[in-house]
Design a protein around this motif. Structure first.
Motif, short mmCIF file in Angstrom:
data_model
loop_
_atom_site.label_atom_id
_atom_site.label_comp_id
_atom_site.label_asym_id
_atom_site.label_seq_id
_atom_site.Cartn_x
_atom_site.Cartn_y
_atom_site.Cartn_z
N PHE A 147 30.72 40.66 -15.32
CA PHE A 147 32.07 41.12 -13.89
C PHE A 147 32.73 40.27 -13.53
CE2 PHE A 147 28.64 44.74 -14.52
CZ PHE A 147 28.95 45.84 -15.22
N ASP A 148 32.62 39.21 -13.12
CA ASP A 148 33.38 38.08 -12.99
C ASP A 148 33.17 37.69 -11.28
OD1 ASP A 148 34.84 35.82 -12.80
OD2 ASP A 148 36.39 36.90 -13.24
N GLU A 149 32.30 38.10 -11.31
CA GLU A 149 32.27 38.73 -8.99
C GLU A 149 30.67 37.29 -8.84
OE1 GLU A 149 33.34 40.94 -7.43
OE2 GLU A 149 33.83 42.76 -8.95
N SER A 150 31.65 36.95 -7.08
CA SER A 150 30.84 36.00 -6.53
C SER A 150 29.17 36.41 -6.51
CB SER A 150 31.26 36.35 -5.45
OG SER A 150 30.94 37.49 -4.85
N ALA A 151 28.45 35.98 -6.27
CA ALA A 151 26.55 35.82 -5.56
C ALA A 151 26.80 36.91 -5.04
CB ALA A 151 25.84 34.90 -6.14
N GLN A 152 27.18 37.01 -3.91
CA GLN A 152 27.21 37.55 -2.76
C GLN A 152 27.10 39.71 -3.29
OE1 GLN A 152 30.38 37.44 0.44
NE2 GLN A 152 28.99 38.81 1.86
N ALA A 153 28.23 39.62 -4.06
CA ALA A 153 28.61 40.79 -4.42
C ALA A 153 27.07 41.63 -4.82
CB ALA A 153 30.36 41.15 -5.09
N VAL A 154 27.00 40.81 -6.48
CA VAL A 154 26.16 40.87 -7.55
C VAL A 154 24.36 41.03 -6.96
CG1 VAL A 154 24.88 40.50 -9.48
CG2 VAL A 154 27.51 40.27 -9.62
N SER A 155 24.57 39.97 -4.89
CA SER A 155 23.13 40.73 -4.70
C SER A 155 23.19 41.88 -4.17
CB SER A 155 23.16 39.66 -3.94
OG SER A 155 23.38 38.48 -3.86
N TRP A 156 24.17 42.36 -3.67
CA TRP A 156 23.95 43.54 -3.38
C TRP A 156 23.00 44.71 -4.38
CZ3 TRP A 156 24.83 45.29 1.45
CH2 TRP A 156 25.33 44.51 2.45
N ILE A 157 23.12 44.51 -5.43
CA ILE A 157 23.05 45.72 -6.33
C ILE A 157 21.25 45.83 -5.72
CG2 ILE A 157 21.81 46.13 -8.57
CD1 ILE A 157 24.54 44.88 -9.75
N THR A 158 20.61 44.68 -5.67
CA THR A 158 19.15 44.74 -6.02
C THR A 158 19.07 45.11 -4.38
OG1 THR A 158 18.63 42.98 -7.03
CG2 THR A 158 16.97 43.01 -5.31
N SER A 159 19.94 44.68 -3.69
CA SER A 159 19.49 44.94 -1.80
C SER A 159 19.30 46.75 -1.52
CB SER A 159 19.89 43.92 -1.11
OG SER A 159 20.26 42.81 -0.84
N ILE A 160 21.06 47.00 -2.35
CA ILE A 160 21.17 48.28 -2.20
C ILE A 160 19.30 49.33 -2.65
CG2 ILE A 160 22.55 50.58 -3.23
CD1 ILE A 160 25.03 48.54 -2.22
N GLY A 161 18.95 48.70 -3.56
CA GLY A 161 17.83 49.91 -4.23
C GLY A 161 17.03 49.15 -3.23
N LEU A 162 16.02 48.32 -2.89
CA LEU A 162 15.63 47.93 -2.16
C LEU A 162 15.61 48.88 -0.95
CD1 LEU A 162 12.32 45.68 -1.54
CD2 LEU A 162 14.06 44.39 -1.03
N ALA A 163 16.75 48.59 -0.34
CA ALA A 163 17.18 49.74 0.91
C ALA A 163 17.12 50.94 0.64
CB ALA A 163 18.71 48.76 2.00
N MET A 164 16.98 51.48 -0.22
CA MET A 164 17.54 52.67 -0.50
C MET A 164 15.87 53.00 -0.40
SD MET A 164 19.55 54.62 -0.29
CE MET A 164 18.83 56.43 -1.55
N GLN A 165 15.39 52.26 -1.07
CA GLN A 165 13.28 52.69 -1.42
C GLN A 165 12.41 52.43 -0.52
OE1 GLN A 165 10.71 49.42 -1.35
NE2 GLN A 165 8.90 51.35 -1.21
N GLN A 166 13.00 51.97 0.83
CA GLN A 166 12.61 51.59 2.40
C GLN A 166 13.31 52.69 2.78
OE1 GLN A 166 13.66 47.34 2.38
NE2 GLN A 166 11.40 47.00 1.28
N LEU A 167 14.34 52.44 3.22
CA LEU A 167 15.40 53.41 3.61
C LEU A 167 15.13 55.46 3.63
CD1 LEU A 167 17.72 53.80 6.26
CD2 LEU A 167 18.56 54.12 4.00
N MET A 168 14.29 55.27 2.21
CA MET A 168 14.23 57.04 1.83
C MET A 168 12.54 57.26 1.85
SD MET A 168 16.65 57.85 2.06
CE MET A 168 16.70 59.64 1.57
N SER A 169 11.98 56.13 2.50
CA SER A 169 10.58 56.46 2.93
C SER A 169 10.06 57.52 3.29
CB SER A 169 9.84 54.79 2.40
OG SER A 169 9.67 54.07 1.73
N PRO A 170 10.40 57.84 4.75
CA PRO A 170 10.21 58.74 5.51
C PRO A 170 10.84 60.09 4.74
CG PRO A 170 11.77 57.09 6.59
CD PRO A 170 11.28 56.76 5.35
N ILE A 171 11.18 60.12 4.09
CA ILE A 171 11.87 61.50 3.14
C ILE A 171 10.48 61.76 2.01
CG2 ILE A 171 13.48 62.74 1.70
CD1 ILE A 171 14.25 62.53 4.56
#
Length: 505
Positions: A57-81
């Protein structure tokens, strides 16, 4: 005085069965083993795709890092659900639905044409599935075990280490053989195995649902709905000092814990090692992780050292080992530091969750785990992107690993401020907060305790003859032909001398 009508929940036996410490519980541990491998073991190994996404995708390391971060954050953010849904519908259907969403996210990600598509699929959809899977399964293991809880948690979490060992070279092979799209499609098929794991879970007792009593019909629907939400999500824990302090500490743990699994492969390749050498670093870390989890669970169940103290020790060592990663520029040195890091990470992980019942009590552990992961999601969301930004800014991953270690040290210091931390013995077992609407007053508890011991069979005097003196109490009790002399002698003295017995009855 007429006996008040009991609610459906009070008339039935307790919804929570005593922990069997074995039996089918070991099957649930096996389900946790597979689920932890397909959630966190997979997250740890996504670093193999990190390099591919940056190049494609010719993107920066910071932009690609958001893929894992969003998945991990969703796993934790939606755990109360996931926790609340399990309280209402039971663990089994919730986990099965989560397994389906996890696989669906990866299958859709295999058709992505931009990073935004990966954010929505691998991040949001799979992350939501992980939230519905992980917390309810972990809480089920805790409910099945008491004396061997730490060992059971350690064995269940060994799936993370085993997956870290096997998945990194496997994913590297899949990427070379089928490209990253085909590899993600295969990961989706693997994730569907969590549906079968959910079917194996047999929750102890019935779901914890607020049962509507006769008195609740007097409340309007809005008030009743709010009370249901308050109970299912265990929102009272937000005023619990120990829980809030521990949640802040875990947030800092989370900010640094996953950074190596996102950037360690890229760091290894950046300093000159081959693709398979870099993948093997994660693999050897996974082996050390397995040993650390089992050793930590076994040592915890010996009862020689408090779980909280062991957690602080392993967290401090983990933070120091992260800071040493940039120093290891020789491959043998990098492997050695990775082994130490993996062992400490594995030893810490099960303790981070096993400590929760000690803080809030086993009765509220499901809601506590959900809220805990909701709060710590801030650390998971910001940790990896911050590390990626530091790499883009400095050109190396040195500062990134130092920052990761610093987060863990800060979390360790915060955990040391928990109530009773400096005590060598465990604090008194916490009991759930009592409200008049749920558990009655302290006098009600005294009456229930006395009647449950069969010391006095339940007998209520007429409202016109409420006794206020010791003599009247004896006369009231003597009118009941079923009371023996021994039973009258066993009446608690607190009741015999209570200044206003009407408050108790």
């Amino acid at each position: 005085m007429e006996k008040p009508q009991k609610s459906e929940e009070e008339q039935q036996p307790s919804s929570q069965t005593a922990a069997p410490d074995g039996g089918w519980g070991w099957v649930v541990v096996g389900a946790l083993f597979v689920i932890s491998a397909l959630v966190f073991g997979l997250i740890r190994s996504l670093g193999v795709f990190f390099v591919e996404f940056v190049q494609y995708f010719d993107e920066s390391a910071q932009a690609v890092s958001w893929i894992t971060s969003i998945g991990l954050a969703m796993q934790q953010l939606m755990s109360p659900i996931g926790a609340a849904a399990s309280n209402v519908y039971g663990t089994r259907p919730v986990v099965m639905m989560g397994g389906f969403l996890s696989g669906l996210g990866f299958i859709l990600a295999s058709q992505a044409t931009s990073l935004l598509h990966l954010y929505l699929t691998m991040g949001l959809i799979s992350g939501l599935g992980w939230a519905l899977v992980f917390t309810p399964t972990m809480a089920s293991v805790m409910q099945y075990f008491t004396k061997r809880r730490s060992l059971a948690m350690g064995l269940g979490f060994t799936g993370v280490g085993l997956a870290s060992f096997a998945f990194s070279p496997l994913f590297q092979y899949l990427v070379e053989a089928y490209a990253w799209r085909g590899a993600l499609l295969i990961l989706g098929g693997l994730s569907f195995n969590m549906v079968a794991c959910g079917a194996l879970i047999r929750p102890l007792g019935t779901p914890k649902v607020a049962v509507k009593t006769e008195n609740s019909t007097k409340l309007n629907k809005c008030s009743f709905l709010l009370s249901r939400i308050y109970e299912c999500f265990e929102l009272s824990l937000l005023t619990h000092r120990g829980f809030v302090t521990y949640a802040v500490a875990i947030t800092f743990f989370n900010a640094g814990y996953f950074i190596p699994y996102v950037h360690l492969v890229a760091h290894s390749r950046h300093i000159g090692f081959t693709e398979y050498q870099a993948a093997f670093v994660i693999s050897i870390t996974g082996v050390a992780d397995i040993v650390g989890r089992v050793a930590s669970g076994w040592a915890s169940d010996l009862g020689k050292i408090r779980l909280l103290h062991m957690l602080v020790v392993w967290t401090g060592l983990l933070g120091l080992s992260l800071m040493l990663i940039p120093v290891a520029v020789v491959y043998a040195g990098l492997l050695l530091v990775s082994i130490v890091y993996g062992f400490c990470a594995g030893a810490m992980a099960p303790l981070a969750f096993a400590v929760v019942p000690e803080i809030v009590g086993i009765e509220r552990v499901l809601g506590a785990l959900g809220l805990l992961q909701l709060i710590e999601s801030a650390g998971g969301l910001l940790g990896a992107p911050l590390s990626g930004w530091l790499k883009d800014y400095t050109g190396t991953y040195t500062v990134s690993f130092i920052a990761a270690g610093s987060f863990l040290i800060i979390g360790m210091l915060i955990a040391m401020t928990l109530p009773y931390f400096w005590s060598c013995t465990a604090p008194p077992s916490p009991s759930p907060s009592k409200t008049k609407s749920q558990e009655g007053s302290a006098e009600d508890g005294l009456l229930k305790e006395s009647t449950s011991s069969n010391a006095v069979t339940e007998k209520l005097c007429s409202v016109d003859h409420i006794p206020y003196s010791d003599e009247e109490v004896k006369v009231c009790l003597s009118n009941d032909a079923t009371h023996s002399v021994q039973e009258r002698e066993e009446i608690p003295q607190e009741m015999m001398h209570h200044s206003n017995l009407a408050e108790i009855l």
